[in-house]
Design an enzyme around this catalytic site. Structure first.
Site, PDB file in Angstrom:
ATOM      1  N   CYS A  99       0.469  -1.259  -0.113  1.00 11.95           N
ATOM      2  CA  CYS A  99      -0.059  -0.413  -0.003  1.00 11.95           C
ATOM      3  C   CYS A  99       0.514   1.277   0.201  1.00 11.95           C
ATOM      4  CB  CYS A  99      -0.548  -0.142   1.344  1.00 11.95           C
ATOM      5  SG  CYS A  99      -2.692   0.762   0.897  1.00 11.95           S
ATOM      6  N   HIS A 100       0.904   2.548   1.096  1.00 11.76           N
ATOM      7  CA  HIS A 100       1.729   3.230   0.995  1.00 11.76           C
ATOM      8  C   HIS A 100       3.171   2.846   1.811  1.00 11.76           C
ATOM      9  CE1 HIS A 100      -2.139   5.446   0.724  1.00 11.76           C
ATOM     10  NE2 HIS A 100      -1.881   6.494   0.565  1.00 11.76           N
TER      11      HIS A 100
END
Length: 172
Positions: A99-100
Site C-alpha cells: 500500500c503506502h
C-alpha cells in the site's frame, strides 16, 4: 519484524503477523516509541510493540514488513527505521512493503545517497505511484512484484500473494 506507527492499515499488520506466525516465525512488532507502546490502526485495531527500533538487532531478524495506512508517513521520518531498511536492502535480506509502505523505499537511501528503490521494479497503492517513479523505480500495476529482496503489493486485496512472497523469500 513488522514496523508500525499510528494509523497503520489494520489488515496489513495483522494478516502478515498471523500468516508468518502460522509458518513458525517469531514476529517482532517494531515501533519508534518504547517497547509496549500501543499503536492503533486506521480502523481502531490496537497492537503493542515488542521492541523499539533503537533496540532492534538486525542480525536476529530475517525480514522487514512495512504496512500501509498513514503509518509510513510517520515512519519515514525516523532515521533508525530508514537505516534498518537501507541495511536490509544492501544485505539482500527481504524487505516487503504494501500500500503506502513503499514510501519507505523512497526515503531510505543506499550508500550512494539514492533511494533504495531506484532502478528496481515495484508496485504500491496508486496514490503514491508518482512518488516511487520519482524515486527512480519502475512502477507496475500487479498484485505483488518481487525484485530481488524487495517485495511490494498494492492494497489489502493483495495480502494473500504478498504474504506468500514474504514466506517464500524468508525460506530461500
Amino acid at each position: 519484524a513488522i514496523f508500525v506507527d499510528f494509523a497503520f492499515e489494520d489488515m496489513e499488520v495483522m494478516y502478515p503477523k498471523i500468516r508468518l506466525e502460522e509458518e513458525g516465525a517469531k514476529v517482532y512488532i517494531v515501533g519508534a516509541h518504547p517497547a509496549g507502546m500501543k499503536y492503533t490502526g486506521k480502523y481502531g485495531y490496537p497492537i503493542k510493540s515488542s521492541i523499539q527500533i533503537s533496540a532492534m538487532n538486525g542480525s536476529e531478524i530475517d525480514a522487514i514488513v512495512l504496512p500501509g495506512g498513514f503509518s509510513p508517513d510517520y515512519m519515514r521520518r525516523n532515521a533508525e527505521m530508514l537505516g534498518a531498511i537501507s541495511k536490509f536492502v544492501a544485505d539482500g535480506k527481504p524487505v516487503a512493503a504494501i500500500c503506502h509502505g513503499p514510501w519507505m523505499f523512497c526515503s531510505a537511501r543506499n550508500d550512494a545517497g539514492k533511494p533504495v528503490i531506484a532502478g528496481r521494479r515495484c508496485t504500491s497503492f496508486f496514490a503514491i505511484k508518482d512518488d516511487v517513479i520519482n524515486a527512480g523505480a519502475e512502477w507496475i500495476d500487479e498484485p505483488v512484484v518481487v525484485d530481488g529482496n524487495i517485495i511490494t503489493s498494492r492494497t489489502p486485496d493483495d495480502l494473500t500473494p504478498f504474504c506468500r512472497a514474504i514466506i517464500d523469500a524468508v525460506r530461500d
